[in-house]
Write a protein that holds these residues in place. Structure first.
Motif, PDB file in Angstrom:
ATOM      1  N   ARG A 199      29.407  45.885 -65.309  1.00 41.80           N
ATOM      2  CA  ARG A 199      28.025  45.423 -65.179  1.00 41.80           C
ATOM      3  C   ARG A 199      27.902  44.318 -64.121  1.00 41.80           C
ATOM      4  NH1 ARG A 199      23.969  46.138 -68.577  1.00 41.80           N
ATOM      5  NH2 ARG A 199      25.381  46.860 -70.193  1.00 41.80           N
ATOM      6  N   SER A 200      28.817  43.342 -64.190  1.00 41.84           N
ATOM      7  CA  SER A 200      28.718  42.238 -63.227  1.00 41.84           C
ATOM      8  C   SER A 200      29.014  42.744 -61.819  1.00 41.84           C
ATOM      9  CB  SER A 200      29.678  41.115 -63.608  1.00 41.84           C
ATOM     10  OG  SER A 200      31.005  41.518 -63.410  1.00 41.84           O
ATOM     11  N   LEU A 201      29.922  43.720 -61.708  1.00 38.90           N
ATOM     12  CA  LEU A 201      30.211  44.293 -60.395  1.00 38.90           C
ATOM     13  C   LEU A 201      28.983  45.026 -59.865  1.00 38.90           C
ATOM     14  CD1 LEU A 201      33.806  45.642 -60.969  1.00 38.90           C
ATOM     15  CD2 LEU A 201      33.133  43.862 -59.378  1.00 38.90           C
ATOM     16  N   ALA A 202      28.292  45.691 -60.789  1.00 43.29           N
ATOM     17  CA  ALA A 202      27.106  46.441 -60.379  1.00 43.29           C
ATOM     18  C   ALA A 202      26.016  45.491 -59.912  1.00 43.29           C
ATOM     19  CB  ALA A 202      26.613  47.296 -61.541  1.00 43.29           C
ATOM     20  N   ASP A 203      25.842  44.375 -60.630  1.00 45.34           N
ATOM     21  CA  ASP A 203      24.833  43.398 -60.232  1.00 45.34           C
ATOM     22  C   ASP A 203      25.101  42.901 -58.816  1.00 45.34           C
ATOM     23  OD1 ASP A 203      23.645  43.691 -62.601  1.00 45.34           O
ATOM     24  OD2 ASP A 203      24.519  41.895 -63.540  1.00 45.34           O
ATOM     25  N   GLU A 204      26.376  42.671 -58.562  1.00 48.62           N
ATOM     26  CA  GLU A 204      26.755  42.147 -57.257  1.00 48.62           C
ATOM     27  C   GLU A 204      26.462  43.159 -56.152  1.00 48.62           C
ATOM     28  OE1 GLU A 204      31.026  41.341 -55.878  1.00 48.62           O
ATOM     29  OE2 GLU A 204      30.478  39.714 -57.240  1.00 48.62           O
ATOM     30  N   ALA A 205      26.756  44.424 -56.462  1.00 48.59           N
ATOM     31  CA  ALA A 205      26.604  45.455 -55.438  1.00 48.59           C
ATOM     32  C   ALA A 205      25.197  46.031 -55.428  1.00 48.59           C
ATOM     33  CB  ALA A 205      27.611  46.566 -55.658  1.00 48.59           C
ATOM     34  N   GLY A 206      24.401  45.626 -56.383  1.00 49.67           N
ATOM     35  CA  GLY A 206      23.044  46.136 -56.443  1.00 49.67           C
ATOM     36  C   GLY A 206      22.971  47.583 -56.893  1.00 49.67           C
ATOM     37  N   SER A 207      23.908  47.978 -57.747  1.00 50.36           N
ATOM     38  CA  SER A 207      23.831  49.337 -58.278  1.00 50.36           C
ATOM     39  C   SER A 207      23.925  49.272 -59.803  1.00 50.36           C
ATOM     40  CB  SER A 207      24.934  50.216 -57.688  1.00 50.36           C
ATOM     41  OG  SER A 207      26.145  49.996 -58.347  1.00 50.36           O
ATOM     42  N   THR A 208      24.178  50.375 -60.436  1.00 49.88           N
ATOM     43  CA  THR A 208      24.227  50.371 -61.891  1.00 49.88           C
ATOM     44  C   THR A 208      25.671  50.408 -62.373  1.00 49.88           C
ATOM     45  OG1 THR A 208      24.209  52.757 -62.023  1.00 49.88           O
ATOM     46  CG2 THR A 208      22.074  51.674 -61.957  1.00 49.88           C
ATOM     47  N   ALA A 209      25.844  50.011 -63.636  1.00 51.88           N
ATOM     48  CA  ALA A 209      27.190  49.982 -64.213  1.00 51.88           C
ATOM     49  C   ALA A 209      27.821  51.374 -64.211  1.00 51.88           C
ATOM     50  CB  ALA A 209      27.126  49.426 -65.635  1.00 51.88           C
ATOM     51  N   GLY A 210      26.988  52.368 -64.500  1.00 52.31           N
ATOM     52  CA  GLY A 210      27.499  53.737 -64.528  1.00 52.31           C
ATOM     53  C   GLY A 210      28.011  54.174 -63.175  1.00 52.31           C
ATOM     54  N   VAL A 212      29.124  52.252 -60.813  1.00 52.92           N
ATOM     55  CA  VAL A 212      30.375  51.551 -60.514  1.00 52.92           C
ATOM     56  C   VAL A 212      31.536  52.200 -61.264  1.00 52.92           C
ATOM     57  CG1 VAL A 212      31.592  49.380 -60.785  1.00 52.92           C
ATOM     58  CG2 VAL A 212      29.248  49.379 -59.971  1.00 52.92           C
ATOM     59  N   ALA A 213      31.279  52.563 -62.524  1.00 53.97           N
ATOM     60  CA  ALA A 213      32.337  53.195 -63.309  1.00 53.97           C
ATOM     61  C   ALA A 213      32.761  54.516 -62.682  1.00 53.97           C
ATOM     62  CB  ALA A 213      31.858  53.431 -64.743  1.00 53.97           C
ATOM     63  N   ALA A 214      31.769  55.295 -62.223  1.00 51.95           N
ATOM     64  CA  ALA A 214      32.094  56.570 -61.592  1.00 51.95           C
ATOM     65  C   ALA A 214      32.887  56.341 -60.313  1.00 51.95           C
ATOM     66  CB  ALA A 214      30.814  57.339 -61.293  1.00 51.95           C
ATOM     67  N   GLN A 215      32.486  55.308 -59.589  1.00 51.56           N
ATOM     68  CA  GLN A 215      33.202  55.010 -58.349  1.00 51.56           C
ATOM     69  C   GLN A 215      34.632  54.593 -58.654  1.00 51.56           C
ATOM     70  OE1 GLN A 215      31.830  51.592 -56.242  1.00 51.56           O
ATOM     71  NE2 GLN A 215      33.384  51.891 -54.659  1.00 51.56           N
ATOM     72  N   LEU A 216      34.792  53.800 -59.707  1.00 53.09           N
ATOM     73  CA  LEU A 216      36.133  53.374 -60.110  1.00 53.09           C
ATOM     74  C   LEU A 216      36.989  54.580 -60.471  1.00 53.09           C
ATOM     75  CD1 LEU A 216      35.462  50.224 -62.263  1.00 53.09           C
ATOM     76  CD2 LEU A 216      36.930  50.359 -60.260  1.00 53.09           C
ATOM     77  N   LYS A 217      36.371  55.532 -61.149  1.00 53.91           N
ATOM     78  CA  LYS A 217      37.096  56.725 -61.570  1.00 53.91           C
ATOM     79  C   LYS A 217      37.592  57.482 -60.338  1.00 53.91           C
ATOM     80  CE  LYS A 217      36.455  60.603 -64.744  1.00 53.91           C
ATOM     81  NZ  LYS A 217      35.965  61.759 -64.010  1.00 53.91           N
TER      82      LYS A 217
END
Lengths: 419, 129
Positions: A199-210, A212-217
């Motif tokens: 969530r905090s990563l998403a806030d920083e990047a201006g995207s959603t937590a989901g 970011v999670a997909a990107q991490l995957k």
């Protein structure tokens, strides 16, 4: 027991004390001695920083104490304590390997403190000391027991080969990380190493937590592939290798199908080897069986696997036999004409319940597919009924063959067909 | 043969050999079965052979071809072969596959097979004098 052996025992204890000093500093694995060697348990008690000079005193006086036959010595009264101390220690620790060490340690302490002890109080002093020592020993034993798991580092390589392997793995990881893009690496490290949540990563990047999670995957999937490539120090021979490995690594079935990943694995030795640790990824599917075909017994294995799967899907007697016979035919073709291949059997739910069999091989290919599908056409000795027969047994049948690359036979049997 | 339960059994009754296949055989086991059986025909001076395939759930082209080969070889060795116990599903699959004509006599079960062999024997005996 002579002075020398006593001295040797002291030496070894001194050594173990020095080991005990390391206890506080870092990893220290205290090896428990065999019960018969009672000298080396000294590491269980005694504080760090004990001056060696006092040890020497203890050695000589201990030896003198044991030679208590000459009366009138300066430490006569101390030596007289020995039987009593042994009794006390024996009563508390029994046959413990450290029993004699405890007695000697007590004597050393009593001797060292002798000048400070009032006359007549030497015996109570010794008794208290020995009690305390026993208690200290138990306590430190207990502490060691409790903290042993902290001393053990499961990742610490023991053998020289292990450490070489560890180094290689480490450099492979480093290289694999280096092949990721800047952004991917940053996000991955922030999440995995610094422990920041999506969530905090998403806030920083201006995207959603989901997202970011997909990107991490995806990043992890790429990292796995790059790691395997870096570990083997190879570059994939074809430009299809990397996408296929990536699809396998991310367990993306749709992409695998698009790329025809199973066929690529049959053709590309490197990918077949590299993909072994990747194949188990993703949820294991109940509705799919994969049977590698290399020799006769595999034919039986393939048709039994097909049969079991079909039973689970609710196929009835006749269809089961038809299916098993067809699988047998295509699997036999693999054994007969190609050196290796595999048969994949999967249950279908769309557009209607059924079962699909895909047989792939890396054989020479069929020069004339249409003729191969005619009854009675056969290049090998046989009845020429394999492919046409299988086609009649199944509901749908398609064959793709490329000379020099191999053949893929896909056939389907629908479940709810009447008859 | 490897450990475990026997895959096939070949029993002799009078001048008839009764060969039962107990489980699915792979190709090389099938060939071994063929060789064993043909060998035993000579050993026991058998005049009739019954192959019981009731336990098989699949008779594909290779299996059918091997059975046909056995029947031919047995005929050349002077024995009549009857294949018994083909399951209805298997029979259907064989017809679909195009293996309907076995080239050997078939019978419903062991009893029918034995009856067929004894009738053949009687016919031969009647023809002989």
């Amino acid at each position: 027991m002579g002075t020398r052996s006593a001295a040797r025992r002291r030496d070894s204890r001194n050594l173990s004390w020095r080991r005990a000093v390391h206890f506080g500093a870092g990893r220290h694995v205290c090896r428990r001695p065999a019960p018969s060697s009672r000298a080396t348990t000294g590491c269980s008690f005694g504080g760090p920083g004990r001056p060696a000079a006092r040890m020497v005193t203890a050695v000589t006086s201990g030896a003198a104490a044991e030679k208590s036959s000459e009366p009138g010595g300066p430490d006569e009264d101390v030596a007289a304590l020995i039987p009593m101390l042994r009794r006390i220690v024996g009563a508390r620790v029994g046959q413990h390997p450290a029993a004699e060490d405890l007695v000697q340690e007590t004597l050393a302490r009593v001797l060292a403190a002798k000048d400070r002890i009032e006359p007549g109080m030497i015996e109570p002093y010794a008794i208290t000391t020995v009690r305390n020592l026993v208690a200290t020993m138990w306590r430190s034993d207990d502490r060691e027991q409790r903290n042993r798991h902290r001393l053990h580092d499961p990742n610490e390589p023991h053998d020289i080969e292990d450490s070489v392997v560890a180094t290689e793995e480490q450099s492979a990881i480093t290289e694999a990380l280096g092949r990721l893009t800047e952004r991917e690496r940053e996000v991955l490290l922030a999440h995995e190493v610094s422990g920041r949540d999506t969530r905090s990563l998403a806030d920083e990047a201006g995207s959603t937590a989901g997202a970011v999670a997909a990107q991490l995957k995806r990043t992890r999937a790429r990292l796995r592939v790059e790691y395997l490539l870096a570990l083997e120090k190879v570059e994939p021979p074809t430009d299809r290798c990397r996408p296929v490995l990536l699809a396998l690594s991310s367990a993306d079935r749709r992409r695998q199908r698009e790329l025809d990943a199973p066929r690529h694995l049959l053709e590309c030795d490197l990918c077949a080897r590299l993909s072994a640790p990747l194949l188990g990824r993703g949820p294991t599917r109940e509705d799919e069986v994969h049977v590698p075909i290399t020799s006769d017994p595999d034919i039986v294995a393939a048709r039994q696997a097909a049969r079991e799967l079909a039973v689970r899907a609710g196929f009835s007697g006749t269809d089961l036999t038809l299916l098993a016979t067809a699988v047998s035919e295509v699997a036999r073709n693999i054994v007969k004409f190609a050196t290796s291949g595999d048969v994949t059997i999967e249950l279908l739910t769309q557009p209607q319940p059924g079962i699909r069999v895909v047989a792939r091989d890396t054989g020479p290919g069929i020069p004339d597919v249409d003729r191969a599908l005619e009854d009675g056409f056969s290049t090998a000795e046989g009845l020429g009924l394999g492919l046409p027969g299988a086609r009649r047994l199944m509901d749908e049948f398609s064959i793709v063959s490329e000379r020099g690359r191999g053949t893929t036979v896909s056939m389907t049997k629908w479940f709810d067909k009447k008859g | 043969m490897s450990a475990g339960p026997a895959l096939v059994s070949i029993l002799r009754q009078g001048d008839t050999l009764v060969a039962s296949i107990h489980t699915a055989l792979d190709d090389s086991e099938m060939i071994r079965f063929q060789n064993d059986l043909v060998h035993q025909i000579g050993e026991h001076r058998a005049r009739g052979v019954i192959i019981d395939v009731a336990a098989l759930d699949v008779l594909d082209s290779f299996g059918s071809r091997t059975l046909r080969t056995i029947a031919e070889m047995a005929r050349l060795r002077g024995a009549t072969t009857v294949i018994v116990g083909i399951q209805p599903d298997v029979a259907y699959a064989m017809v679909q596959l195009g293996m309907g004509r076995m080239g050997a006599h078939t019978a419903l079960d062991l009893e029918e097979g034995l009856a067929y062999l004894s009738s053949m024997r009687n016919r031969r005996r009647r023809a002989a004098p």
